[in-house]
Write a protein that holds these residues in place. Structure first.
Motif, mmCIF file in Angstrom:
data_model
loop_
_atom_site.group_PDB
_atom_site.id
_atom_site.type_symbol
_atom_site.label_atom_id
_atom_site.label_comp_id
_atom_site.label_asym_id
_atom_site.label_seq_id
_atom_site.Cartn_x
_atom_site.Cartn_y
_atom_site.Cartn_z
ATOM 1 N N GLU A 611 0.812 -1.219 0.000
ATOM 2 C CA GLU A 611 0.000 0.000 0.000
ATOM 3 C C GLU A 611 0.844 1.266 0.000
ATOM 4 O OE1 GLU A 611 -3.428 2.250 2.669
ATOM 5 O OE2 GLU A 611 -3.194 0.085 2.797
ATOM 6 N N ASP A 612 1.812 1.375 0.904
ATOM 7 C CA ASP A 612 2.540 2.625 1.091
ATOM 8 C C ASP A 612 3.750 2.670 0.167
ATOM 9 O OD1 ASP A 612 0.747 3.312 3.098
ATOM 10 O OD2 ASP A 612 1.918 2.266 4.614
ATOM 11 N N LEU A 613 3.639 3.415 -0.924
ATOM 12 C CA LEU A 613 4.731 3.551 -1.880
ATOM 13 C C LEU A 613 5.497 4.831 -1.549
ATOM 14 C CD1 LEU A 613 2.900 2.500 -5.172
ATOM 15 C CD2 LEU A 613 4.107 1.079 -3.507
ATOM 16 N N VAL A 614 6.441 4.692 -0.630
ATOM 17 C CA VAL A 614 7.217 5.830 -0.138
ATOM 18 C C VAL A 614 8.495 5.949 -0.959
ATOM 19 C CG1 VAL A 614 8.364 6.842 1.856
ATOM 20 C CG2 VAL A 614 6.285 5.466 2.175
ATOM 21 N N PRO A 615 8.758 7.076 -1.605
ATOM 22 C CA PRO A 615 9.970 7.189 -2.420
ATOM 23 C C PRO A 615 11.233 7.260 -1.561
ATOM 24 C CG PRO A 615 8.772 9.277 -2.386
ATOM 25 C CD PRO A 615 7.905 8.279 -1.690
ATOM 26 N N LEU A 616 12.284 6.672 -2.077
ATOM 27 C CA LEU A 616 13.609 6.777 -1.474
ATOM 28 C C LEU A 616 14.439 7.763 -2.286
ATOM 29 C CD1 LEU A 616 14.432 2.993 -0.883
ATOM 30 C CD2 LEU A 616 13.365 4.590 0.725
ATOM 31 N N ARG A 617 15.282 8.524 -1.612
ATOM 32 C CA ARG A 617 16.111 9.518 -2.292
ATOM 33 C C ARG A 617 17.583 9.117 -2.241
ATOM 34 N NH1 ARG A 617 11.723 12.235 -4.457
ATOM 35 N NH2 ARG A 617 10.285 12.833 -2.794
ATOM 36 N N ASN A 618 18.287 9.391 -3.336
ATOM 37 C CA ASN A 618 19.748 9.264 -3.399
ATOM 38 C C ASN A 618 20.226 7.899 -2.908
ATOM 39 O OD1 ASN A 618 19.844 11.985 -4.285
ATOM 40 N ND2 ASN A 618 19.748 12.687 -2.164
ATOM 41 N N VAL A 619 19.807 6.870 -3.605
ATOM 42 C CA VAL A 619 20.174 5.499 -3.237
ATOM 43 C C VAL A 619 21.571 5.185 -3.784
ATOM 44 C CG1 VAL A 619 19.606 3.066 -3.565
ATOM 45 C CG2 VAL A 619 17.783 4.736 -3.165
ATOM 46 N N PRO A 620 22.545 4.902 -2.902
ATOM 47 C CA PRO A 620 23.909 4.645 -3.370
ATOM 48 C C PRO A 620 24.023 3.255 -4.016
ATOM 49 C CG PRO A 620 23.846 5.216 -1.021
ATOM 50 C CD PRO A 620 22.454 4.891 -1.440
ATOM 51 N N ILE A 621 24.764 3.179 -5.112
ATOM 52 C CA ILE A 621 25.031 1.932 -5.826
ATOM 53 C C ILE A 621 26.533 1.829 -6.049
ATOM 54 C CG2 ILE A 621 24.680 0.648 -7.977
ATOM 55 C CD1 ILE A 621 22.043 2.163 -8.318
ATOM 56 N N SER A 644 31.488 8.248 -10.150
ATOM 57 C CA SER A 644 32.866 8.377 -9.683
ATOM 58 C C SER A 644 33.412 6.981 -9.487
ATOM 59 C CB SER A 644 32.929 9.171 -8.374
ATOM 60 O OG SER A 644 32.179 8.504 -7.360
ATOM 61 N N ALA A 645 34.710 6.865 -9.486
ATOM 62 C CA ALA A 645 35.362 5.571 -9.294
ATOM 63 C C ALA A 645 36.398 5.700 -8.195
ATOM 64 C CB ALA A 645 36.021 5.103 -10.586
ATOM 65 N N ARG A 646 36.430 4.665 -7.344
ATOM 66 C CA ARG A 646 37.399 4.650 -6.252
ATOM 67 C C ARG A 646 37.936 3.243 -6.112
ATOM 68 N NH1 ARG A 646 36.107 6.061 0.115
ATOM 69 N NH2 ARG A 646 38.271 5.899 0.873
ATOM 70 N N ARG A 647 39.209 3.094 -6.352
ATOM 71 C CA ARG A 647 39.872 1.787 -6.261
ATOM 72 C C ARG A 647 39.146 0.727 -7.101
ATOM 73 N NH1 ARG A 647 41.197 1.547 0.269
ATOM 74 N NH2 ARG A 647 42.545 3.398 0.329
ATOM 75 N N GLY A 648 38.775 1.124 -8.298
ATOM 76 C CA GLY A 648 38.136 0.187 -9.209
ATOM 77 C C GLY A 648 36.661 -0.033 -8.963
ATOM 78 N N VAL A 649 36.081 0.700 -8.015
ATOM 79 C CA VAL A 649 34.657 0.557 -7.695
ATOM 80 C C VAL A 649 33.890 1.735 -8.289
ATOM 81 C CG1 VAL A 649 32.940 0.339 -5.877
ATOM 82 C CG2 VAL A 649 35.221 -0.631 -5.555
ATOM 83 N N LEU A 650 32.914 1.417 -9.140
ATOM 84 C CA LEU A 650 32.071 2.428 -9.744
ATOM 85 C C LEU A 650 31.001 2.832 -8.735
ATOM 86 C CD1 LEU A 650 31.756 3.696 -12.647
ATOM 87 C CD2 LEU A 650 29.978 1.985 -13.013
ATOM 88 N N GLN A 651 30.865 4.136 -8.495
ATOM 89 C CA GLN A 651 29.911 4.631 -7.505
ATOM 90 C C GLN A 651 28.940 5.604 -8.165
ATOM 91 O OE1 GLN A 651 32.739 6.266 -4.677
ATOM 92 N NE2 GLN A 651 32.596 4.419 -3.415
#
Length: 667
Positions: A611-621, A644-651
């Motif tokens: 029922e409650d479709l609450v939006p999430l903001r700025n979800v890190p991947i 951005s990339a840090r030590r081979g990790v795409l953020q």
């Protein structure tokens, strides 16, 4: 692998002989209006239902006594006229009038009693009949001949897009006649493994003969046998399917987390998948029940997100008139599916974390509550922390996985254990839960976990004190485990947590307070967590314990141990625990797609409700992908994202997840 139609309705039509004027209000134009309103490209129509009645002018079977038209034929014609596929439903194991008129067709146990589900053979005619209540039919002899003859009749008279055979499961009959057949096959009725083998052979014979009849006239038709899309079904049964239809009714059949691990399992087959839920509030056979369009949209988005086409169940009124409100609700969801389906169909899971389930043991029986709890509990803990995974089995190439989790029940033979040992020697890591490293007899460890097996627990429950290696977010005092750990004495492994046993088991003669006996102050002689190199043993059945009790402290312990091994996940996202995240690969489009979902199910009575479709903001991947990513975009809004990339990790951050978001990574 040919894709299935993406937007289907499974139109149930189980109609009693007590219903008058069956099909009398069917209108091709109104039927087509419903299909267009629902935005369907496929609808399953009925040849024969659970009441044993057929809905076309059959000579082989029995036409419904009150049927006014060739309902199935008219539905197929109307669907095809607007480009909608119309596979055909046919019941097998449950056919109520057949079994009453031909008691010799019923499935029998060895003692002569009949095999039923929720059926009281001594009930009075006026007693209330439970839902999903039937006597099983055995698919052999004259009953098999009837089904094959009717299949042939349908194939000769109608354009066949596909067949959906229902209730294709249950044990083979062990009547005296069938026991004779079993012995002729060289099988021993006194051996459970031989009884299971007999059932598999009986079903394979019927399934293969039915499929051969269909292929003869309609070689492109799909054929699906419902009831054997089980994670532990014999491979010979899976081989008979052209595709898989995963029937999971999340509101009442175990919740919203049952489907994702099943989809992960069946994605290992080179066959398309279709996920099945319902438009109704509870389950099949609910006339007038409605699920809100938001819930249907969420379920449909999850289906696409886990790589499956969509199907929602409906049940037509006996009059044959379609309920347009049902198709308005489904159409709201399928309008959204039209926007996202290309980002999930077809696709492949892509993770370097493998889950080796308890049903993976060669020759294992159907997963009942014992093994299901281990496997589903582990999947729940991973999904709640948005830790992506794939299902592996003894045949899987393990080399691409950084870490593999064994879920808790004995699941190995010598060959599988040897393969896992070679995997660790080559640089892989194992998180071993509960008894999953033990042999089938629970006598010895098949993997080197750095300890010696002493045996089963001495007490019904125990307590754990974690060391600093597993302490993140956990209490430092002893915490309760609702089931005890197996006893493993450290030898070459490092102890990461200590066991405290209770003073005694709770009995009428010995008890303390309302529930569990408190812990002793001294350490037990066996470890609560043990690490040897890239192998960690958590000797509690944490998956099953979490499945049954849901204590966050056990999930946090599990995740802390996993992170000591699984240091470079390919994909991770951070959302609240009701968030679900899945990464799929679409090599044909040179892209990866992340599906992010958030819609917490609420328990209302016996149902789970979205029922409650609450939006999430700025979800890190975060991603660690083998290819160089050239572009990241949100196809639903047309936005491009900076990274951005840090030590081979795409953020990257998804700006908003409003029920569902699609993030595309192109290379």
């Amino acid at each position: 692998m040919n894709p299935l139609p993406s937007r289907q309705v499974h139109l149930d039509f189980h109609t009693s002989e007590l219903m008058p004027a069956v099909g009398s209000r069917f209108s091709a134009r109104q039927f087509q209006k419903a299909l267009k309103l629902g935005r369907l490209n496929s609808i399953t129509v009925f040849a024969k239902c659970h009441h044993s009645w057929s809905y076309y002018p059959t000579k082989a079977g029995r036409r419904h006594p009150n049927l006014k038209i060739d309902l199935m034929g008219e539905q197929i014609k109307a669907a095809h006229a607007i480009g909608v596929r119309a596979p055909i439903y046919y019941t097998v194991g449950w056919s109520a009038n057949d079994v009453e008129d031909h008691p010799e067709w019923v499935t029998k146990k060895r003692d002569g009693s009949i095999v039923t589900i929720n059926y009281d053979v001594n009930a009075k005619p006026t007693d209330t009949k439970p839902t999903t209540s039937w006597k099983y039919l055995d698919p052999t002899g004259d009953y098999k001949r009837l089904m094959l003859e009717q299949t042939r009749e349908i194939c000769e008279k109608y354009p066949v897009d596909g067949f959906f055979y229902d209730i294709c499961h249950g044990p083979a009959s062990l009547s005296p006649e069938r026991l004779g057949v079993m012995r002729e096959m060289g099988l021993d009725p006194d051996k459970p493994a031989d009884v299971k083998e007999f059932s598999v052979r009986v079903w394979v014979e019927f399934l293969s003969e039915a499929r051969a009849i269909i292929r003869e006239r309609h070689p492109e038709a799909t054929v699906y046998y419902n009831g054997i899309a089980s994670t532990s079904a014999d491979p010979r049964l899976h081989a008979q399917q052209t595709h898989f239809e995963l029937e999971d009714l999340p509101t009442t059949w175990g919740g919203y987390d049952v489907f994702p691990p099943r989809a992960k399992f069946f994605s290992n087959f080179d066959k398309p998948m279709l996920a099945m839920s319902g438009k109704f509030h509870t389950m099949w056979g609910e006339f007038g029940g409605f699920k809100h369009p938001d819930a249907i949209r969420y379920e449909a988005a999850a289906m696409i997100g886990w790589g499956a086409s969509c199907s929602f169940g409906d049940q037509a009124h006996p009059s044959g008139e379609m309920d347009l409100e049902t198709y308005r609700c489904i159409g709201e969801a399928y309008r959204y599916v039209e926007r996202i389906e290309e980002y999930g169909l077809p696709s492949q899971p892509f993770s370097n974390l493998g889950v080796y389930p308890s049903y993976a043991a060669p020759g294992s029986l159907e997963p009942g509550p014992t093994t299901q709890g281990h496997d589903q509990g582990v999947a729940n803990m991973l999904m709640e922390r948005q830790i992506d995974f794939q299902i592996v089995d003894p045949q899987t190439d393990l080399s691409r996985f950084e870490t593999i989790i064994l879920t808790g029940a004995p699941c190995l033979d010598a060959a599988a254990a040897r393969k896992l040992g070679e995997y660790v020697a080559a640089g892989g890591s194992l998180l071993v839960l509960g008894e999953s490293a033990l042999d089938a007899e629970r006598n010895k460890l098949l993997l080197d976990v750095g300890g010696r097996y002493l045996g089963a627990a001495n007490f019904n429950l125990d307590y754990l004190v974690v060391g600093r290696e597993l302490a993140d977010g956990l209490v430092s005092s002893p915490f309760l485990n609702y089931t005890s750990a197996i006893r493993v004495k450290p030898t070459s492994g490092k102890v990461l947590a200590e066991i405290r046993e209770p003073y005694f088991n709770r009995t009428y003669a010995h008890y303390c307070s309302h529930q569990n006996t408190p812990n002793q102050l001294k350490k037990a002689g066996h470890a609560g967590a043990l690490q040897k190199g890239r192998v960690i043993l958590l000797p509690h059945a944490l998956g099953k314990m979490y499945y049954e009790h849901g204590a966050r402290i056990h999930r946090d312990l599990f995740v802390n141990a996993l992170r000591r091994l699984h240091r470079k996940p390919i994909f991770s996202a951070r959302m609240p625990s009701a968030g679900r995240a899945n990464l799929v690969h679409q090599p044909q489009h040179r892209r990866y797609v992340a599906h992010l979902l958030y819609a917490p199910p609420l328990q209302r009575g016996r149902c789970l409700v979205i029922e409650d479709l609450v939006p999430l903001r700025n979800v890190p991947i975060e991603l660690r992908l083998p290819e160089k990513i050239k572009r990241i975009r949100l196809p639903l809004s047309g936005r491009r994202l900076k990274t951005s990339a840090r030590r081979g990790v795409l953020q990257v951050e998804a700006p908003e997840v409003n029920m569902h978001e699609v993030v595309v990574f192109e290379y």
